[in-house]
Write an enzyme that holds these catalytic residues in place. Structure first.
Site, PDB file in Angstrom:
ATOM      1  N   GLY A 423       0.829  -1.199   0.000  1.00  0.00           N
ATOM      2  CA  GLY A 423       0.000   0.000   0.000  1.00  0.00           C
ATOM      3  C   GLY A 423       0.859   1.242   0.000  1.00  0.00           C
ATOM      4  O   GLY A 423       2.057   1.195   0.242  1.00  0.00           O
ATOM      5  N   GLY A 426       0.751   8.985   2.249  1.00  0.00           N
ATOM      6  CA  GLY A 426       1.549  10.186   2.153  1.00  0.00           C
ATOM      7  C   GLY A 426       2.957   9.999   2.675  1.00  0.00           C
ATOM      8  O   GLY A 426       3.825  10.818   2.418  1.00  0.00           O
ATOM      9  N   GLY A 428       4.801   7.128   2.078  1.00  0.00           N
ATOM     10  CA  GLY A 428       5.620   6.266   1.238  1.00  0.00           C
ATOM     11  C   GLY A 428       4.999   4.917   0.964  1.00  0.00           C
ATOM     12  O   GLY A 428       3.788   4.792   0.880  1.00  0.00           O
ATOM     13  N   VAL A 430       5.030   0.478   1.503  1.00  0.00           N
ATOM     14  CA  VAL A 430       5.358  -0.714   2.287  1.00  0.00           C
ATOM     15  C   VAL A 430       5.381  -1.918   1.353  1.00  0.00           C
ATOM     16  O   VAL A 430       4.538  -2.037   0.477  1.00  0.00           O
ATOM     17  CB  VAL A 430       4.315  -0.950   3.397  1.00  0.00           C
ATOM     18  CG1 VAL A 430       4.585  -2.260   4.129  1.00  0.00           C
ATOM     19  CG2 VAL A 430       4.336   0.192   4.376  1.00  0.00           C
ATOM     20  N   ASP A 541      -0.043   7.713  18.353  1.00  0.00           N
ATOM     21  CA  ASP A 541      -0.793   7.704  17.094  1.00  0.00           C
ATOM     22  C   ASP A 541      -1.729   6.505  17.044  1.00  0.00           C
ATOM     23  O   ASP A 541      -1.779   5.775  16.063  1.00  0.00           O
ATOM     24  CB  ASP A 541       0.169   7.682  15.909  1.00  0.00           C
ATOM     25  CG  ASP A 541      -0.511   8.092  14.599  1.00  0.00           C
ATOM     26  OD1 ASP A 541      -1.579   8.727  14.665  1.00  0.00           O
ATOM     27  OD2 ASP A 541       0.023   7.770  13.529  1.00  0.00           O
TER      28      ASP A 541
END
Length: 725
Positions: A423, A426, A428, A430, A541
């Protein structure tokens, strides 16, 4: 012995020290029965049963005891006294608790046999006795329980054989007998009858003989079928290929032999499933099967050597052998030169892309699409290209560090493995990379820069790698070079919670049981981050896209520590709102594009964390977790706008999401649960107490005052007491 314990308990209840009858006999029959268990306990170092008092009217307020109102009377439906180091035995009188549904005594030092009378408690559906010193055999009468679903007797000293009567446990879903002394062959004819069985663990016993062929009939299995550390022999039955394709096999440390069948789900197994079976051969092991038997000549007779004249010797002259050898060497050298020429020609045509983008290998180092696994980075569709993968990666200048010493591989193996894009975000890309041993891993590229901060990066990665918990994604290794940083972690196969909550194409929404499992597992993982490490981690997060799921809906927290690693690696530190990917490890992949939207608002952040200069805290993690609970219960995202406040904003002026306001307002107005709950759950959920319990936890987690929020440890412990074990 049990009889005397019972008599002793009655004496305590009926008579004082002077022999006169007590003035009060108010305790219910269920309470009297539980006191026989207290009497059977010879040592209670944690004083877990000290408040079990015969002077009470009923046992419903005793620690570890839960009750339900049945026909106007409080009856015991659950007993959970686990991890208290109790010594003693299990009295047979517990079988008289006719409404007992869950008995959890794991993690103690109870000994003796499991009394067959225990299974007179016909309402029992969950029996957890693992990690004790119980002996004897498996009682055949256990299948007299019509509702038995969970049976865990692992980590005891139970011996004997598997009773054939086990086939009558048609409702059984989990059967865990690992780490006992059970021996003999597993009888055939059991497994086709157990159509509800989803988990089976027979590992670390003394089973012998062949693996039953009808194990392949267990069509409801999920997770791992564990038969390791036994004495099974013979060939692996091809019928195991009929198991569901997502079931993992563990056949290690047995005496199996022959070729591994390449049928059905057996093809999906990695090499670790078959290790330490010296006589096994074939894929995926690196032990090819060899057939050294020469075919017999026509007629089936082997000719005998002739007597008389010696056989004529045939062979090549030495000079001819030398000429052939020279010709072979020249041919090999020529082929090698051609291969090198073609390799560099392809490199030139590819604008000089090397695996790390280094200019000395022909790359300009600035290409936005140049990097490891050319197809993975150079293609938006993420199609795999099984080429050579680039030129070397480390170049002798980088360092691949394995944090988990049992998880070793070479850098060249990693860079040349087949890979595809999981996937993009914003932040980068994987990759999923399948190593040569068949094990998939997830790889994140941290980009270039930070050349002078290796020691700082290494210390941070090592600290993250030391965090080990079943509900936290493991960092297995990292690679550091001046122009490339990689993180290698476990690959989690089933996407993330954000995707699961919104449903996948062709799939329904996740059930309440699955949601409760995710809630509890995430709570345990986050509590471990907060409490069980010297560093006392703050995640910063927490959101559904950073909660990854496996095929059994076990949750794995990802992304913790990522922002710090990005900063050290020399990239622009992203905001904690950056989105994750459905892949499976510490985060969402990078390099970071300067045009990437890194400052998108994160609707799961606590109100006090929404200021630009605010630093995340453990209490802000608790708030984010509570907001996730609201979403899982209501099916509504944080930016949901209720009819009373038709606004598109994520939160009000005080930073409180509208979803939190709406839920609190619904409870203040005593609205029916059906108006608050996710419509999918309204049709399914029967245990309203479980739902209300989670709601109350979420309300306390989302208190606007950070100091009023509970610690994550208390939250997790409360959630674990909701519903089944």
């Amino acid at each position: 012995m049990e009889f005397y314990a019972f008599v002793w308990a009655l004496m305590i209840l009926g008579f004082g020290s002077s022999g006169t009858k007590r003035s009060s006999m108010a305790l219910t029959p269920d309470g009297l029965t539980l006191l026989t268990f207290k009497a059977a306990v010879s040592s209670d170092p944690a004083n877990a049963l000290v408040t079990w008092n015969e002077d009470d009217e009923d046992p419903c307020r005793w620690p570890g005891v839960s009750c339900a109102n049945i026909s106007g009377n409080p009856r015991v439906v659950g007993v959970a006294v686990s991890g208290k180091n109790l010594s003693g035995y299990i009295p047979s009188e517990l079988g008289s608790l006719l409404y007992l549904r869950r008995l959890n005594l794991h993690g103690n030092r109870l000994s003796g046999h499991i009394p067959s009378e225990l299974f007179n408690a016909t309402s029992l559906h969950s029996l957890f006795l693992y990690d004790n010193n119980l002996s004897g055999s498996i009682p055949p009468s256990l299948c007299d329980l019509p509702r038995l679903q969970n049976l865990d007797l692992s980590k005891n000293s139970i011996s004997g054989t598997i009773p054939l009567d086990l086939r009558h446990c048609r409702q059984l879903q989990r059967l865990l007998l690992a780490r006992n002394r059970i021996y003999g062959e597993i009888p055939a004819g059991i497994w086709p009858e157990m159509e509800s069985l989803s988990q089976l663990d027979l590992s670390s016993n003394q089973f012998n003989g062949s693996i039953p062929t009808d194990l392949g009939e267990l069509g409801s299995l999920v997770g791992t079928l564990n038969l390791s550390h036994n004495h099974f022999s013979g060939e692996i039955p091809t019928s195991l290929g009929r198991l569901p394709p997502d079931v993992s096999l563990d056949l290690r440390f047995n005496n199996l032999s022959g070729e591994i069948p390449q049928t059905g789900s057996l093809v999906n197994q990695g090499p670790t499933a078959f290790l330490n079976n010296p006589l096994l051969c074939g894929f995926p092991l690196q032990n090819p099967c060899q057939n050294n038997v020469a075919p017999a000549p026509p007629g089936g007779q082997i000719p005998s050597p002739t007597t008389g004249t010696p056989p004529e010797k045939h062979g090549l002259r030495p000079g001819l052998i030398i000429l052939i050898s020279i010709a072979d060497a020249v041919g090999v050298a020529l082929i090698g030169l051609i291969a090198v020429y073609v390799y560099w020609k392809v490199k030139d045509q590819g604008n000089g892309c090397s695996c790390t983008g280094r200019s000395k290998l022909g790359g300009d180092g600035n290409s936005a699409i140049c990097g490891c696994w050319r197809a993975g980075i150079g293609s938006d569709e993420g199609e795999s290209d099984k080429g050579d993968g680039g030129g070397g990666g480390g170049g002798g200048e980088g360092e691949l560090v394995a944090i988990d010493k049992g998880f070793s591989f070479e850098l060249d193996e990693l860079l040349r493995a087949s890979a595809y894009v999981l996937g993009k975000s914003g932040l980068g890309i994987v990759y999923k990379v399948v190593l040569g041993n068949g094990i998939p891993v997830a790889v994140r590229r941290l980009g270039e820069g930070g050349a002078q901060r290796y020691k700082e990066f290494s210390a941070e990665a090592q600290a993250i790698g030391r965090v080990k918990h079943p509900n936290i994604v493991r960092l297995r290794a990292y690679y550091w070079a001046q122009d490339e940083k990689l993180l290698i972690t476990d690959f989690i196969s089933n996407g993330n919670l954000a995707t699961a909550l919104r449903g996948r194409a062709g799939q329904g929404s996740i059930t309440w049981n699955a949601r409760l499992k995710i809630i509890k597992g995430t709570g345990r993982g986050l509590s471990h981050l907060h409490e069980c490490n010297p560093r006392k981690f703050v995640h910063g997060d927490i959101k559904p896209s950073n909660i990854l799921l496996d095929a059994d809906y076990n949750p794995y927290i990802s992304d913790f520590g990522l922002i710090r690693l990005i900063s050290i690696a020399g990239n622009e530190a992203p905001s904690s709102s950056s989105s994750g990917t459905p892949g499976g490890f510490i985060g969402a992949a990078l390099p970071i594009s300067k045009s990437a939207p890194l400052d998108r608002p994160n609707p799961y952040r606590a109100p006090e964390s929404r200021f630009p200069t605010a630093r995340p805290s453990q209490k802000s993690d608790v708030y984010s977790f509570g907001l996730i609970l609201f979403e899982m219960l209501t099916g509504k995202p944080p930016e949901f706008s209720s009819p009373a406040t038709p606004s598109t904003s994520t939160a009000g002026s005080d930073g409180v999401p509208e979803l939190v306001r709406w839920v609190r307002r619904c409870f203040d107005e005593a609205k029916p649960l059906s108006e608050i709950l996710d419509p999918v759950l309204v049709r399914e959920v029967q245990a309203k107490k479980e739902v209300l319990g989670v709601f109350h936890v979420a309300i306390s987690c989302t208190d606007s005052d950070p100091e009023a929020r509970p610690r994550m440890k208390a939250v997790s412990e409360t959630l674990d007491r909701i519903g089944g074990t």
